[in-house]
Write an enzyme that holds these catalytic residues in place. Structure first.
Site, short mmCIF file in Angstrom:
data_model
loop_
_atom_site.label_atom_id
_atom_site.label_comp_id
_atom_site.label_asym_id
_atom_site.label_seq_id
_atom_site.Cartn_x
_atom_site.Cartn_y
_atom_site.Cartn_z
N ARG A 19 0.83 -1.21 0.00
CA ARG A 19 0.00 0.00 0.00
C ARG A 19 0.86 1.26 0.00
O ARG A 19 0.57 2.22 -0.71
CB ARG A 19 -0.96 0.01 1.18
CG ARG A 19 -2.07 -1.03 1.03
CD ARG A 19 -2.99 -1.06 2.22
NE ARG A 19 -2.21 -1.36 3.42
CZ ARG A 19 -2.58 -1.07 4.65
NH1 ARG A 19 -3.72 -0.46 4.87
NH2 ARG A 19 -1.82 -1.40 5.67
N ASN A 37 -6.17 -2.81 1.63
CA ASN A 37 -6.12 -4.27 1.70
C ASN A 37 -7.54 -4.80 1.68
O ASN A 37 -8.45 -4.20 2.26
CB ASN A 37 -5.44 -4.74 2.99
CG ASN A 37 -3.93 -4.57 2.95
OD1 ASN A 37 -3.33 -4.48 1.90
ND2 ASN A 37 -3.33 -4.52 4.12
#
Length: 90
Positions: A19, A37
């Site tokens: 990320r 996620n």
């Protein structure tokens, strides 16, 4: 031309800084959107901005950070909304 693309990235993409990697790539290109996620182990991202910059971020997502293993990237084009002013990690 402004475009928006949604990416679903599978493989070893959680717990490896994916990320943050996506965030840094998008911010570097001046793009907006988000990355998060998913409960099933994938990472999802919505990236919006200049078409060439979005394509460069897509290439980065396909390789991922060190420690990641990208098995598949599903890409879906969307209509740009203009609703995002920055790129966020959710």
């Amino acid at each position: 031309m402004i475009v928006a693309r949604r990416f679903l990235i599978s493989g070893r993409v959680q717990g490896v800084g994916f990320r943050w990697f996506a965030h840094d790539a998008a911010v570097r290109e001046g793009l907006a959107g988000w990355v998060r996620n998913l409960p099933d182990g994938r990472v999802e991202a919505l990236v919006e901005g200049d078409a060439e910059a979005v394509t460069r971020v897509e290439r980065a997502l396909r390789s991922g950070p060190r420690g990641a293993r990208v098995d598949n990237v599903y890409v879906e084009s969307e209509m740009p909304s203009g609703a995002y002013r920055q790129f966020d990690i959710e």
